[in-house]
Write an enzyme that holds these catalytic residues in place. Structure first.
Site, mmCIF file in Angstrom:
data_model
loop_
_atom_site.group_PDB
_atom_site.id
_atom_site.type_symbol
_atom_site.label_atom_id
_atom_site.label_comp_id
_atom_site.label_asym_id
_atom_site.label_seq_id
_atom_site.Cartn_x
_atom_site.Cartn_y
_atom_site.Cartn_z
ATOM 1 C CG HIS A 113 -0.235 0.118 2.528
ATOM 2 N ND1 HIS A 113 0.166 -0.980 3.260
ATOM 3 C CD2 HIS A 113 0.149 1.193 3.252
ATOM 4 C CE1 HIS A 113 0.746 -0.586 4.375
ATOM 5 N NE2 HIS A 113 0.759 0.731 4.388
ATOM 6 C CG HIS A 181 2.096 8.752 11.539
ATOM 7 N ND1 HIS A 181 3.026 9.317 10.708
ATOM 8 C CD2 HIS A 181 2.136 7.421 11.253
ATOM 9 C CE1 HIS A 181 3.597 8.397 9.955
ATOM 10 N NE2 HIS A 181 3.082 7.230 10.269
#
Length: 304
Positions: A113, A181
């Site tokens: 991905h 993050h």
């Protein structure tokens, strides 16, 4: 990134939670459709699909004719096989290695991905990707990752390689990777929008400043996975010193992450030298490595 991919694959992009995220890439898809690149260089990080703790290349260049989607534990994503460009990839490998960057040459690799979601966001969900892609996997998973300066200089070397390729091609380089993050530990869910936005500002205004950010500062300010932002600097290094910011998008949260995206183009339009446009997007968050892309066109004497 996995969450963005799942939203695409499960037809949830119109749900209220995801609507604003995907709406932010509509202008980017229009830009890409207008740019009509002959080739994409996709800078991304592998998520233990092609590599593992047994084999960790710092920079791995895909030189194969095609790269199938990887099975990431729930089957391969329903996306087209990525078609490569072995001739240009081999040329880049030779040029860059002779410039003293020790790339790992990969002749067989599946892509996950980290590469396919940015392709979806820029090209939609076609039956086939509209152009070949050269994948460049960067280790930002296991310590030590490359420095921002090393990534920036690799971008410079890639540009030199493309410009020396004996074919006029329009190339888009996509630098991907999550913005602030952290996916585990006491700071899980951390988002630092101030740091993210300053990073986006300096991509166009003062990229050299970004190359001086040490690993510890990325991790302190942007979370453990924020180190992925060094990959954007490969894209930026491939462009001119002076660039124009065509588009920017930033939103939070998306699966507990920040999503950032920027499109840069070379300012110069000199005849015979081609144009370089850069495009990048960065999505923060649990493996939400959105892509920063850069696109540029190089006329031959080479291309980039």
């Amino acid at each position: 990134m996995p969450a963005i991919g799942a939203a695409i694959d499960n037809h949830k992009t119109d749900q209220p939670y995801w609507q604003r995220v995907f709406a932010g890439f509509e202008k980017s898809k229009a830009w890409m459709a207008k740019a009509k690149p002959d080739l994409v260089i996709g800078v991304y990080n592998d998520h233990a699909s092609a590599f593992s703790v047994e084999f960790i290349p710092t920079f791995a260049l895909g030189c194969a004719a095609e790269f199938p989607p990887a099975d990431e534990g729930w089957g391969p994503r329903p996306v087209p096989v990525v078609k490569g460009h072995p001739e240009l990839a081999s040329h880049i490998a030779q040029s860059v290695i002779l410039d003293e960057f020790d790339l790992t040459i990969i002749n067989k690799m599946e892509v996950d991905h980290g590469l396919t979601v940015p392709m979806n966001l820029m090209f939609g969900s076609p039956a086939e990707w509209p152009c070949p892609v050269i994948p460049l996997a960067v280790n930002v998973v296991m310590y030590p990752p490359p420095t921002g300066h090393r990534c920036f200089m690799l971008g410079r070397a890639i540009r030199k390689a493309v410009e020396s390729y004996p074919e006029d091609m329009r190339v888009v380089i996509m630098g991907t990777g999550g913005m602030s993050h952290q996916i585990s530990g006491p700071r899980a869910g951390l988002i630092n929008s101030k740091f993210d936005k300053a990073f986006l500002d300096n991509l166009s205004k003062d990229p050299k400043k970004l190359t001086r950010i040490p690993h510890v500062e990325f991790m302190r300010e942007a979370g453990a996975e924020g180190i992925e932002m060094v990959m954007w600097l490969i894209m930026r290094g491939a462009l001119d010193d002076q660039v124009d910011e065509v588009y920017r998008f930033y939103t939070v949260p998306a699966s507990n992450t920040a999503v950032g995206h920027i499109i840069l183009e070379n300012r110069r339009k000199a005849a015979g030298k081609g144009r370089v446009a850069a495009k990048g997007r960065g999505a923060a968050g649990a493996r939400q490595a959105a892509a920063r892309q850069g696109s540029f066109r190089i006329a031959s004497k080479g291309r980039r």
